[in-house]
Each structure stands twice: as C-alpha cells, then as structure tokens.
Design a protein around this motif. Structure first.
Motif, PDB file in Angstrom:
ATOM      1  N   THR A 289      40.211  38.547  28.142  1.00 55.15           N
ATOM      2  CA  THR A 289      42.171  38.880  28.965  1.00 55.15           C
ATOM      3  C   THR A 289      42.790  38.027  28.610  1.00 55.15           C
ATOM      4  OG1 THR A 289      40.888  37.492  30.276  1.00 55.15           O
ATOM      5  CG2 THR A 289      40.496  40.010  31.014  1.00 55.15           C
ATOM      6  N   ALA A 450      38.240  43.055  40.205  1.00 53.40           N
ATOM      7  CA  ALA A 450      38.608  42.187  39.149  1.00 53.40           C
ATOM      8  C   ALA A 450      39.626  41.312  38.643  1.00 53.40           C
ATOM      9  CB  ALA A 450      39.186  43.406  38.008  1.00 53.40           C
ATOM     10  N   LYS A 493      39.865  47.859  24.332  1.00 55.16           N
ATOM     11  CA  LYS A 493      38.767  48.743  25.221  1.00 55.16           C
ATOM     12  C   LYS A 493      38.183  48.817  23.868  1.00 55.16           C
ATOM     13  CE  LYS A 493      37.536  52.710  28.694  1.00 55.16           C
ATOM     14  NZ  LYS A 493      38.030  53.095  28.928  1.00 55.16           N
ATOM     15  N   ALA A 519      33.319  44.080  36.772  1.00 57.55           N
ATOM     16  CA  ALA A 519      34.955  45.082  36.850  1.00 57.55           C
ATOM     17  C   ALA A 519      35.827  44.776  35.657  1.00 57.55           C
ATOM     18  CB  ALA A 519      35.516  44.645  37.699  1.00 57.55           C
ATOM     19  N   ILE A 520      35.497  44.029  35.076  1.00 56.25           N
ATOM     20  CA  ILE A 520      36.173  43.792  33.701  1.00 56.25           C
ATOM     21  C   ILE A 520      35.880  44.039  32.846  1.00 56.25           C
ATOM     22  CG2 ILE A 520      36.758  41.747  32.343  1.00 56.25           C
ATOM     23  CD1 ILE A 520      38.854  41.806  34.265  1.00 56.25           C
ATOM     24  N   ARG A 522      33.787  46.747  32.798  1.00 53.21           N
ATOM     25  CA  ARG A 522      33.762  48.167  32.667  1.00 53.21           C
ATOM     26  C   ARG A 522      34.648  48.677  32.165  1.00 53.21           C
ATOM     27  NH1 ARG A 522      30.575  48.055  37.919  1.00 53.21           N
ATOM     28  NH2 ARG A 522      28.299  49.046  37.356  1.00 53.21           N
ATOM     29  N   GLU A 523      35.631  48.509  32.781  1.00 52.49           N
ATOM     30  CA  GLU A 523      37.070  47.997  32.097  1.00 52.49           C
ATOM     31  C   GLU A 523      37.257  47.988  30.411  1.00 52.49           C
ATOM     32  OE1 GLU A 523      41.613  46.712  32.755  1.00 52.49           O
ATOM     33  OE2 GLU A 523      40.024  46.473  34.422  1.00 52.49           O
ATOM     34  N   CYS A 524      36.874  47.393  29.881  1.00 54.20           N
ATOM     35  CA  CYS A 524      36.538  46.580  28.407  1.00 54.20           C
ATOM     36  C   CYS A 524      35.892  47.601  27.768  1.00 54.20           C
ATOM     37  CB  CYS A 524      36.581  45.149  27.769  1.00 54.20           C
ATOM     38  SG  CYS A 524      37.609  44.133  29.020  1.00 54.20           S
TER      39      CYS A 524
END
Length: 778
Positions: A289, A450, A493, A519-520, A522-524
């Motif tokens: 992040t 997230a 990602k 959540a983070i 999955r986003e990555c």
C-alpha cells in the motif's frame, strides 16, 4: 603467486635472451611476458579502484539517515551529520541513538546497549539515570534527548576509531566458483608438470640422438626456459582467476544500476541470492500500500459517517453530541506519538507515523486545535505502542482535579477492554450485547472494505492514580471506531502476477485485522481460491505436523506477532527448503529479516533497527522495486553462468591442445606470450562483455534456481564439452594438416602455422562469446 612466478620467468628470459641473442631480438619473449603482466595488473587495479569508488557511493547513500530534532523552537527533520550539541532529538521505539546526550523528557524508556556493553538486558533511562550513548537502540518507550557530544568524540565514535574497516565477505557463489578454480588450478599444475617433463624429455632424447648430450649451448638453455614458460602459462591459463573479477564486476554493476531503481544493496550476497528466491513474505503497510493513510469512515456514538477532506466540520459533527466530539479530540491530540508543527513558511506540517498522521489530520478536520488541547491538560504517563500489546495509552491530569486515561489500538483488543460506550445522546451507558455486536459488525464491515480500524477509548481514574501505576486493562468507555484507508500502490497487482509467473510465491504477513488483510490481498492478487488466510494466534497454536501441511497453503497471515513471522520464515527455509525474501519496516520485523535469506527493509517507513537487519533497503517502499531486485539477481546468476561457460571452454581447449601437442610432437603450438594474451582478454574484456549484461523481462518467465540446483547445469556441460571438442578438432587439424592445407613451405613455415593456429583459437573464442552474448546458446 602466479604473477610472481611469471615475473621471475620474465626476468630469467630477458637475462638469458639478451646475453645469447643480444638486444632487442633476445628480449622479445621476456618483454612480451612483462607487457602481459603489466596489462593484467593495471586492468585489475583500475577495475578494483572503480569498484571502490562505487562502494563509497553506496556507503554515502547508506549513511543518509535523518532524525527529528527541536531547533530554534521548531520540530524539524535534519541529517544525522548536521546534529550539533544543544539540539533536542526526538526518539521512539526502533530508533538508533545518533549522539551522546542527556534524557530530558520521556516515558517508559528502555535502551538496548548490547552494541556497546554486550549486556543483553535493556537499561531503564530516566531522570535518575539520564545518560544516552550513541549507537544504542530504543527498545521501548519514547523520549527527548539533549545532544551533548557528536561525531568521533562520542563513545561509539571512539569505539569505531579503534577498528579498521573489514572487507566484504565472499558471496556463496564466489565460494562455489573459487572451489571450482582451485580444482582446475590443481589439474592445471598437474598438466603443466607433465608437459614440462615431456618437453624436457624430448630435448634430452634429441640430444642423445645427436650424440651431444654432454654439450649444452645457450640455445638449449633458451629452449629449456621456453619449456618452463609454457608450463607456467598452462597453470596461468588453467586457473580461471577471472571468475572473482567477473563476479565482482557483475555485482558492482548490478548494485550501481539497482541504486537507480531505488534499491540500496547493503550486502553483496543479496544480489545473487535474490535471483534464487522462491518465496516472498511481504508486509502490507507501505509495501503493498502507499502508506499515505487517511480516515475515511468513523463510527461515533453508534453512527457511521463518511469522512471527506472537502467536507465541512459542521456536516460531520451534526448529530454527534458535543461531549463525544470533545473527548474524541482530547484522545486524538494527546494519545499520539505524532505532532503538528508550523514551519518557517507558516505551513502546517504533521510529523509522526502514517497512522498517527491520519488521526491528527482527522482531528484538524473536526475543528480541533492541537496546541490548545495539549496545553489544556497535563500529560502524566505514556505507554507507547508496541507489537505485543497492539495498543498505546496515556494518562492526563484534568483541570479541576482527577485523572483520565486514554487508550487506542487494534479494534478487537481495545473493544474487549471496554464495558461502557457513549450513546447517541452523549451519555455514558453500559456496553450491552446489542451495542457490542453493532461495534463488532462495524469493525468487520470496515475491514471488509480494506480499511484499517482503530478503536479509541477512555477511562476516568479519579484522584488516586500514581504515575508509577500501570494503565488499567479493563473498564474503559468506547469513544468510537475509525476506518483508515491505505490505497494499494499502482503496479502492485502486476508485480505480484510477474512473481507468480516467475515461480515465486508471495505471502502477506501483517498485524491488521484478518478481513482488512484478506480484502487488500485479493486486491493485490495475493489471495487466491486455493490459498488460505490465517490469524497469528491460530497459527501459533498449531503443532509441527500441522504446520508442515498448512504453511504451503498460507497466503495471508493477519494479526501476526514478530514471533509468528519468524516461525513462518524459519519453516519455509528449513522444512520446505525455500529461498525466502522478507520485507519489513518496524523493529518487530528485525528477527524475521535476520532469519530470511534476503531481508528487504523499507527506506522511508523503516526503522534503523530494521534497516540494520536487512540485506537490501527499498528506498521507495514499493513492492515493484522488490521484483526489480529479483530480476537483477537472476541476471547476475545467468551472466556469471555465461562467463563460466565461456572461460571453462577456453581453459579446457588450451590445456588439451598444449598438453597433447607437447606429448606427441615435443612442442607447444600456443606460446607463453600468446596464452597470457588470451588469458588477459578472456579475464577482462570477456568479463565486461558477459558479466555486465542488464536484465530482460524474459528472466521473470523462468523458474527460480532454488537452493540445491547445481551451478554448472547439464546444458552448460553440453555446451562446454561440445565447444571444446569443436575447437580442439579445428586446432588439431591445423597443427597436423595445416602446412599442406595452406601450402606452407620454407624456413618460416612453422612460425606462420603457429600464427594461424593462434588466430584461429582467438576467433573461436570471439565467435563463442558472441553466441553467448546474443543468447544463441542457452
């Protein structure tokens, strides 16, 4: 030693040559050897000098450390080298004490003095024991220190003055290559001795046939000397002394280039080891992040509200009782390790960790006045945040009498210590099951979006509290829950996808709530359907057998302690035999960074302890930079493989040609000067050409080398043996059929043929180098 032997050989050659054949004809061979020695020495010296300059640049970058000081009544960041006596330095957990000084003000200060005294037990520093020494580290608490001594006059400086700076340790790859060089050197010595014996025996046989074995001329002495020179140069060519040079060139080149890519390499071994990495255990905050946190949602008095920087204060505070806003601002501005200052340009600057800065910014958005809040009450006690408690607290002396404690930290932990809550009317009421479930659902809801959640709470202590008493662990009143957004970095990602295609598994290890972490992740692109997410307390309760089955599937570990991270890394390295890279920024990450094969510390958010434990410092705190480091590591490994393949081929051909020729014909087609010339070109220009090739994106499509794979692969052996046979056949054909093929006749035919053989040998190497450089050969 080889150069010293060659120097003796050159001196004897010059002496005998000039006596027997005069100047300059008799000095040709001797001067040729001298010229070759000088070239090798100067090229190596220049290369070493340039490398030392690069290391000076790297060392200068490594020393770019900033500290926070109060100077001219302003809190500001300055370089550690700009510190002067009289400055007030602000220290917190994980910081290294930059100078000798005196304790001025602080709370629960523990100093690790093991680097100076060797004592493992931390020392308590307070007004009764006020001395702080440079080089020691803050293990717990925080303080302000008055600088009294800087530079070489400090205790640390005096200690450093007694030490001489040691050289860099050899990397694992250098150890392997030096082992190969030693074996080849012994073989070369054996071949050299046999070659010399065969040539001398041939001379004796010829003298016996001529019947003149008792009469020796100067020409015979020169011939014996030439035999000795050939034997010595067989040793020189056999020993691939260019390997250390190639490794050094490749590493130094990569280190310099990686500096431009925002990666500072502290240990040489990390360059090559990173190319073998099979697993990366990454921290979340600041790495995956952006580490620029902002409060975007808050649950106060049971009401969930969106927070916008453009929103008016009255809009957010509407419907929230004044008492709740006042107690919230008191908690935000007093229970913090950050500070709000006004710089010389009259601009407001928020100092502190990203989480603290986000809360302070939120406080300003609510219309709070930092200085007014700090002056309204007296700070009596501070318990700084640490990774074990996952919370921090302060005790304030309230105007009019009495004390009030404030606590903030991980939402589940702080909420579990609360038995009351502020309701929508601003009244303090018991925390019933419905209110508790509402707050718990809010935490999970924020986490699933997230958001990083923090719970703020307070407690009235009455007038009996003593500064020596610990903060209560139960009986708090919940003020509210705040949700802090830390956006995923652009390109993360894609970088995670590149790691997957390169055979590197990425795991996220964080202290955050499991829902936020998932959540983070999955986003990555880290958490997949096949992987699992686990919490630290659950992980540490597993048995050894369960861990062996579980760890390969773990992709996310939330609410992890430093010990959890250390255990995970240790199991990956020892049980699964993976090459593990670990990222970290806090003091709590130091054990895992030290345990890993490659420790990657964050240059912006990282503490000095984390940086000191790491092998590579990521200057921009970006996960994409870690992928770049891995790409460079693979490039180094492959470049050195190419060079080894090239040099071993040359060594084998030179050995076989001279040895076989000496045994069968009594003379060596490749003379001492010619072999020295080839050796010099191959060790320097070959290394420059092959060992300094930049990486390509295709490197990240290959599988990692891993821990146990042989350095010289089967494909390399195929190329080495195939090229050696091809070159030997070409040279042997020229030696046996060359005169007839080129129609050579006359007194100079042997000289011309040897020149053709030498040039053919050189062109074979040029073609071979070109094939390797263009990657025609795998």
């Amino acid at each position: 030693m080889t150069l010293m032997i060659l120097a003796v050989c050159a001196f004897v050659s010059l002496l005998v040559g000039i006596i027997m054949e005069g100047w300059p004809k008799g000095a040709h061979d001797g001067l040729g050897i001298v010229a070759s020695i000088l070239l090798v020495v100067f090229v190596t010296a220049i290369s070493d000098y340039r490398q030392s300059l690069q290391f000076k640049d790297l060392d200068r970058e490594k020393k770019k450390i900033t500290v926070q000081v109060t100077r001219d009544r302003q809190r500001q960041k300055i370089s550690i080298y700009d510190l002067v006596p009289g400055d007030i330095v602000h220290l917190s957990i994980g910081d290294q004490v930059p100078a000798d000084g005196l304790f001025v003000l602080g709370f629960s200060l523990l100093i690790n003095e093991s680097s100076l005294t060797g004592e493992s037990e931390p020392a308590h520093v307070n007004s009764e024991n006020p001395f702080l020494l440079s080089g020691t580290k803050v293990q717990d608490g925080s303080c302000k220190m008055l600088v009294t001594t800087v530079g070489m006059r400090t205790q640390w400086g005096k200690l450093m003055a007694t030490l001489s700076e040691g050289g860099d340790d050899e990397t694992p790859l250098q150890v392997k290559l030096n082992g190969v060089a030693t074996i080849i050197g012994k073989l070369g010595l054996f071949f050299a001795a046999v070659t010399f014996a065969v040539l001398v025996q041939g001379l004796f046989s010829r003298k016996l046939k001529e019947g003149s074995h008792w009469s020796w001329s100067g020409d015979d002495a020169l011939e014996m000397l030439e035999f000795f020179a050939v034997a010595v140069t067989i040793v020189v060519v056999a020993v691939p002394e260019g390997l250390p040079l190639a490794v050094t060139l490749s590493l130094a080149f990569a280190m310099k280039k990686m500096m431009h890519d925002k990666a500072l390499v502290r240990h040489l071994a990390a360059c090559e080891t990173m190319g073998s990495a099979t697993s990366i255990c990454s921290d979340k905050t600041g790495t995956l992040t952006t580490n620029s946190m902002t409060v975007v949602k808050a649950c106060i008095c049971g009401k969930i509200k969106e927070v916008s920087s453009s929103e008016e204060t009255s809009s957010f505070c509407s419907g929230i009782p004044d008492f709740a806003v006042r107690i919230l601002l008191q908690s935000i501005f007093n229970n913090t390790g950050g500070e709000i200052v006004t710089n010389k340009d009259n601009k407001t600057e928020i100092l502190g960790t990203p989480t603290e800065a986000a809360l302070l910014k939120f406080g300003l958005l609510l219309g709070g006045d930092f200085q007014a809040e700090r002056q309204a009450s007296k700070l009596v006690k501070v318990e700084p945040f640490n990774s074990a408690k996952k919370r921090m607290g302060v005790v304030l002396e309230i105007p009019g009498g009495g004390f009030r404690a404030h606590s903030k930290g991980a939402s589940e932990i702080v909420l579990a210590s609360c038995d009351k809550v502020i309701d929508s009317n601003g009244d303090v009421v018991p925390l019933n099951e419905a209110s508790f479930n509402h707050l718990k659902d809010t935490i999970e809801r924020f986490a699933s979006e997230a958001l990083r959640t923090l719970c703020l709470a307070y407690m009235e202590l009455g007038s009996e509290f003593s500064a020596e008493s610990p903060l209560p662990s139960k009986g708090y009143t919940c003020i509210g829950i705040v949700g802090i957004k830390d956006p995923v970095r652009p390109g993360v990602k894609e970088s995670v996808a590149i790691c997957r295609s390169a055979g590197i598994s990425v795991r996220m290890v964080t202290g955050d709530n499991i829902n936020t972490a998932k959540a983070i992740a999955r986003e990555c692109g880290i958490l997949t359907d096949e992987g699992i997410a686990i919490e630290g307390p659950v992980f540490r309760e597993k048995s050894e057998e369960e861990l062996q089955k579980l760890i390969p599937k773990i992709q996310v570990m939330a609410r992890s302690s430093p010990l959890d991270k250390h255990i995970l890394v240790k199991h990956l390295r020892t049980t699964l035999e993976e090459v593990v890279a670990v990222t970290g920024d806090g003091t709590n990450d130091a054990p895992a960074l030290h345990e890993a094969d490659i420790g990657l510390a964050m240059g912006i958010a990282g503490t000095e302890v984390a940086k000191e434990s790491a092998d590579v410092i990521i200057m921009d705190d970006n996960f994409s930079t870690i992928v770049t480091v891995g790409k460079w590591g693979r490039s180094i490994y492959i470049n050195i493989q190419k060079f080894v393949q090239f040099q071993l081929t040359v060594n084998i051909v030179a050995l076989i040609v001279n040895f076989s020729s000496a045994c069968l014909t009594g003379n060596a087609p490749l003379t001492a000067v010619q072999l020295l010339w080839v050796n010099m070109i191959m060790d320097t220009l070959g290394a420059l050409a092959l060992a300094t090739e930049p990486p390509t994106d295709d490197l990240m499509k290959r599988s990692p080398v891993g821990r146990k794979e042989n350095f010289i692969s089967n494909v390399m052996w195929r190329n080495i043996i195939g090229q050696s046979l091809y070159q030997f056949v070409v040279i042997w054909f020229l030696q046996t059929r060359g005169k007839a093929f080129f129609h050579l006749d006359g007194p100079d035919s042997d000289l011309i043929l040897n020149t053709i053989i030498f040039n053919s040998f050189v062109f074979c190497q040029v073609t071979y180098t070109r094939l390797l450089y263009l990657e025609v050969l795998p």
